[in-house]
Design a protein around this motif. Structure first.
Motif, PDB file in Angstrom:
ATOM      1  N   SER A 170      34.949  32.286  30.148  1.00 46.11           N
ATOM      2  CA  SER A 170      34.489  33.643  29.853  1.00 46.11           C
ATOM      3  C   SER A 170      33.590  34.173  30.952  1.00 46.11           C
ATOM      4  O   SER A 170      33.719  35.314  31.408  1.00 46.11           O
ATOM      5  N   ILE A 171      32.643  33.313  31.413  1.00 38.83           N
ATOM      6  CA  ILE A 171      31.738  33.716  32.508  1.00 38.83           C
ATOM      7  C   ILE A 171      32.531  33.948  33.781  1.00 38.83           C
ATOM      8  O   ILE A 171      32.302  34.921  34.525  1.00 38.83           O
ATOM      9  N   ALA A 172      33.497  33.034  34.064  1.00 40.89           N
ATOM     10  CA  ALA A 172      34.308  33.173  35.281  1.00 40.89           C
ATOM     11  C   ALA A 172      35.079  34.489  35.289  1.00 40.89           C
ATOM     12  O   ALA A 172      35.147  35.192  36.309  1.00 40.89           O
ATOM     13  N   LYS A 173      35.678  34.838  34.135  1.00 40.47           N
ATOM     14  CA  LYS A 173      36.438  36.092  34.060  1.00 40.47           C
ATOM     15  C   LYS A 173      35.522  37.302  34.237  1.00 40.47           C
ATOM     16  O   LYS A 173      35.842  38.241  34.992  1.00 40.47           O
ATOM     17  N   SER A 174      34.379  37.307  33.552  1.00 37.32           N
ATOM     18  CA  SER A 174      33.459  38.449  33.640  1.00 37.32           C
ATOM     19  C   SER A 174      32.940  38.621  35.055  1.00 37.32           C
ATOM     20  O   SER A 174      32.866  39.752  35.572  1.00 37.32           O
ATOM     21  N   LEU A 175      32.582  37.534  35.728  1.00 32.89           N
ATOM     22  CA  LEU A 175      32.076  37.622  37.101  1.00 32.89           C
ATOM     23  C   LEU A 175      33.166  38.086  38.065  1.00 32.89           C
ATOM     24  O   LEU A 175      32.888  38.832  39.015  1.00 32.89           O
ATOM     25  N   THR A 176      34.405  37.639  37.822  1.00 28.50           N
ATOM     26  CA  THR A 176      35.520  38.093  38.680  1.00 28.50           C
ATOM     27  C   THR A 176      35.717  39.604  38.565  1.00 28.50           C
ATOM     28  O   THR A 176      35.876  40.304  39.569  1.00 28.50           O
ATOM     29  N   ILE A 177      35.701  40.095  37.335  1.00 27.51           N
ATOM     30  CA  ILE A 177      35.889  41.537  37.120  1.00 27.51           C
ATOM     31  C   ILE A 177      34.737  42.322  37.715  1.00 27.51           C
ATOM     32  O   ILE A 177      34.936  43.407  38.298  1.00 27.51           O
ATOM     33  N   LEU A 178      33.483  41.815  37.600  1.00 26.90           N
ATOM     34  CA  LEU A 178      32.328  42.505  38.181  1.00 26.90           C
ATOM     35  C   LEU A 178      32.467  42.653  39.681  1.00 26.90           C
ATOM     36  O   LEU A 178      31.973  43.614  40.277  1.00 26.90           O
ATOM     37  N   GLN A 179      33.162  41.716  40.341  1.00 31.50           N
ATOM     38  CA  GLN A 179      33.341  41.763  41.798  1.00 31.50           C
ATOM     39  C   GLN A 179      34.597  42.549  42.203  1.00 31.50           C
ATOM     40  O   GLN A 179      34.929  42.604  43.387  1.00 31.50           O
ATOM     41  N   GLY A 180      35.293  43.149  41.226  1.00 39.32           N
ATOM     42  CA  GLY A 180      36.475  43.962  41.535  1.00 39.32           C
ATOM     43  C   GLY A 180      37.747  43.165  41.591  1.00 39.32           C
ATOM     44  O   GLY A 180      38.772  43.674  42.071  1.00 39.32           O
TER      45      GLY A 180
END
Length: 759
Positions: free
Chosen positions: A728-738
């Motif tokens: 979940s953290i990995a997905k959210s951080l990926t989306i935050l970086q575009g």
């Protein structure tokens, strides 16, 4: 006697009604006088611009007389001998068989024609008493030996030399009737039309005193001769065929010729000119009387009607509108139906009864006009009281209130509100088709059958009504379509996440407004639910953050004290074993609290991102090196497919490292022992793709989307250590970086794919 008794409002109304009816009578009389005038179509200028001898009617009579005169000149020698009518004069001869030449004289032609139903009427027109007798004349064609009234130039083809008995008799009698008319007109009866025809030594005249000198003494004259093209005249226009007829007759008469035509405008002789002159002057006077009568009638009608309209329903010393309790209480629609019934009844009565009486007093050519005027007058007189009753209702404010239309409209409005859109569009379309069909049928029928001005005016009015109804229906359908578009746009906006989108309810009517209200309520409900969800998420994030901080303080103390105890090196092996377990578990609890804090920050957006150019290939190589030794503990081998050249992406190095760390840790925890971890990096169409995949140790009986939810683990038995927050953290951080984060499960194959735009 009180003078006011004659000038009270009630009496004035009576006087106004009498004045209006009198003015209407003047108007009808004036219209009748004007319409029945022979010069009806000439307009007002006719009153001042012409005397009879300057009028078109005069010229028409002159042209007719000139044509008749030259016909007489041509026929004189055909039917006369030595200037007298000769009944034994031969007219035509036919070859009716071998050695059977038959000559037909004037007498034999007259006898034969009378035996077979021909006669010459009072207007010198050839007429038939019995068509059956005419039909008995043989129709066989015979060779024409001669025709005294025709020259050989008329025979253009061999067939022209043959003629039937019927044709020959009809042609001869027709010429004889014209001769009779001319003889009566120019010889027997005195005439104001004077003529002198000089053709060589031949002279035709009805006035021995008429010559080149005296012709100018008459009111109107015309002179032509064989010496020139022009016609000398003082008439308004040159007689149409004078030159042509004067020249044409030279086929039988000698040249040179001179023709003198004169009309005595003193009208000393009682002939058609004198009669027409009297009628002409009389009609002008009547026309003027008719115009005055119409003008006065219109003015007085307008004044009296205006007064009656203004004071209709008002009485002296009374406020409000006084209604007729018997008649004014009848609904508007019933009055209209009553009016239509009375008009139809009057029309039937006029056509079948009163018109027959009018025919006794009115000449035949005026019957049509008299019937029309009777119908118009009747309609006007029966419409007046009903119109004033409707006006009183309108002034009292009861016209709409008492009408059946209001009741029907209210009932229909209730039905329309409950009607579905499909029925609404369907009914509008059916009404439009029905109206169009009826109008087209009426238009075709009236176009074919009606020739009168009134009929064509009716067609035009129906066509205008037809256009208005079509425009109204089209406007309804068009507004409904616009409403549908607005509703569809609102649904699209709400579906795209704009839950604050609202439609203006004042722009809609009918059933659409109820749909719009429901849609706005749904939008408000969505917005409220989202606000509640956001609030709940924020509360959960705050709760996690607060609890994590509250746990972290005693947990740090526990970890420190465990470390202090371990430094004392207790001799008891069991205590040492317990301390090791306590150390591992406390460290795991520390990692869990850190993950919770980070997850709450990511979900609430309370995290900063600094995008920089990062070489993805180099970072993956470093990560592989970091985890190679750790993977070896479980017999996991990294199989990399990585380009030799770097791939630059825009990302936050710290957050990207955390994403990779979580993915590699996830592979370490859940990959089957002694298996392989596949790492792939590709770049295509400016998209850099990182893929990590492995074979799961346990069956993957979960959907990919569920793995990125919080506190969800692929290990259902929960035998491995983990918080369920890594992916979940990995997905959210990926989306935050575009970037884009995707999990793919194919049987026991677990695959994660991350994409970033390449620089």
């Amino acid at each position: 006697m009180d003078k006011n008794i004659f000038f009270s409002r009630a009496k004035l109304k009576i006087w106004a009604v009498v004045l209006h009816l009198t003015a209407f009578a003047l108007f009808v009389i004036g219209i009748s006088i004007i319409y029945c005038n022979d010069n009806f179509n000439k307009g007002l200028l006719w009153l001042n611009s012409e005397n009879y001898d300057d009028s078109p009617a005069f010229m028409k009579q002159v042209d007719s007389d000139i044509s008749l005169l030259f016909s007489y000149a041509e026929l004189k020698d055909v039917f006369e001998t030595d200037g007298k009518f000769d009944i034994n004069k031969k007219i035509f001869g036919l070859n009716m068989g071998p050695s059977n030449d038959v000559d037909f004289t004037v007498g034999s032609i007259i006898e034969y024609a009378k035996r077979h139903g021909y006669y010459i009427d009072e207007h010198y027109k050839l007429s038939v008493t019995d068509q059956n007798l005419v039909n008995q004349i043989e129709d066989t064609s015979y060779f024409v030996n001669y025709r005294t009234y025709a020259n050989d130039s008329s025979i253009l083809e061999p067939g022209d030399a043959y003629m039937s008995m019927k044709t020959a008799i009809t042609e001869s009698i027709g010429l004889l009737s014209k001769y009779y008319e001319a003889y009566e007109r120019f010889v027997v009866q005195p005439s104001n039309f004077r003529y002198r025809l000089e053709y060589g030594d031949v002279l035709y005249t009805n006035d021995r005193l008429l010559n080149v000198k005296t012709v100018y003494d008459y009111g109107k004259f015309a002179i032509t001769s064989s010496q020139g093209m022009q016609v000398e005249t003082n008439m308004n226009k040159v007689p149409n065929e004078l030159s042509f007829l004067a020249e044409k007759i030279t086929d039988k008469l000698q040249k040179p010729y001179k023709v003198y035509i004169a009309i005595n405008t003193l009208y000393t002789a009682t002939d058609v000119y004198a009669i027409d002159n009297v009628n002409y002057l009389s009609q002008r006077r009547l026309y003027a009387v008719g115009l005055v009568s119409v003008t006065i009638g219109i003015i007085l009608m307008a004044i009296s009607l205006g007064y009656l309209i203004a004071f209709c329903g008002h009485n002296e010393n009374e406020t409000g509108i006084r209604l007729n309790n018997l008649f004014d209480a009848i609904p508007f629609e019933v009055k209209l139906l009553l009016l239509i019934f009375v008009i139809v009844l009057l029309a039937a009565t006029n056509n079948f009864i009163i018109n027959k009486v009018l025919h006794i007093y009115v000449e035949k050519k005026r019957w049509g006009f008299a019937g029309q005027m009777l119908n118009y007058v009747s309609i006007y007189l029966v419409t007046l009281p009903i119109a004033f009753s409707i006006l009183r209702e309108y002034k009292a404010g009861l016209l709409w209130k008492n009408s059946y239309t209001k009741i029907i409209k209210e009932s229909f409005s209730v039905y329309m509100l409950k009607r579905t859109f499909k029925k609404k569009l369907g009914s509008n379309f059916l009404v439009m088709i029905l109206v169009d069909f009826v109008v087209v049928i009426l238009f075709l029928l009236t176009t074919i059958n009606v020739k009168s001005l009134f009929g064509r005016l009716t067609i035009f009015i129906c066509f205008i009504i037809f256009l208005i109804i079509n425009i109204v229906i089209f406007n309804k359908v068009y507004k409904t379509a616009i409403a549908f578009d607005k509703i569809a746009e609102a649904i699209k906006e709400i579906a795209n996440g704009d839950t604050r989108y609202r439609l203006d309810e004042s722009e809609f009517t009918g059933r659409e407004i109820s749909v719009v209200k429901d849609l706005n309520n749904i939008s408000k409900g969505f917005q409220g639910a989202i606000n509640e969800q956001v609030k709940s998420e924020r509360l959960k994030a705050d709760l996690i953050t607060n609890v994590s901080h509250d746990i972290k303080t005693p947990l740090t103390s526990i970890i420190n004290y465990v470390d202090l105890i371990k430094r004392e090196k207790p001799e008891n092996a069991k205590i040492q074993e317990y301390l090791d377990v306590l150390s591992v578990k406390s460290q795991h609890l520390k990692n869990l609290t850190e993950d919770l804090v980070e997850a709450s920050k990511v979900s609430s957006g309370n995290i900063s991102v600094e995008l920089r150019d990062i070489d993805l290939v180099e970072m993956i190589n470093q990560t592989n090196g970091e985890f190679e030794e750790k993977f070896a503990e479980k017999g996991l081998k990294i199989i990399s497919t990585i380009p030799t050249t770097g791939i630059i992406i825009k990302a936050d190095g710290r957050h990207l490292w955390r994403v990779l760390e979580n993915l590699y840790n996830n592979a370490f925890k859940y990959a089957a022992k002694n298996s392989r971890i596949y790492i792939d990096i590709t770049s295509e169409n400016n998209i850099a793709t990182f893929v990590i995949k492995n074979i799961s140790e346990n069956p993957l009986n979960i959907k990919p989307d569920e793995l990125t939810e919080r506190f969800v683990r692929g290990d259902v038995s929960r035998t491995t250590e983990g918080s369920g927050l890594g992916l979940s953290i990995a997905k959210s951080l990926t989306i935050l970086q575009g970037g884009k984060f995707e999990i793919i499960i194919d049987g026991d194959l677990f695959k994660v794919q991350i994409r970033f735009k390449a620089v």
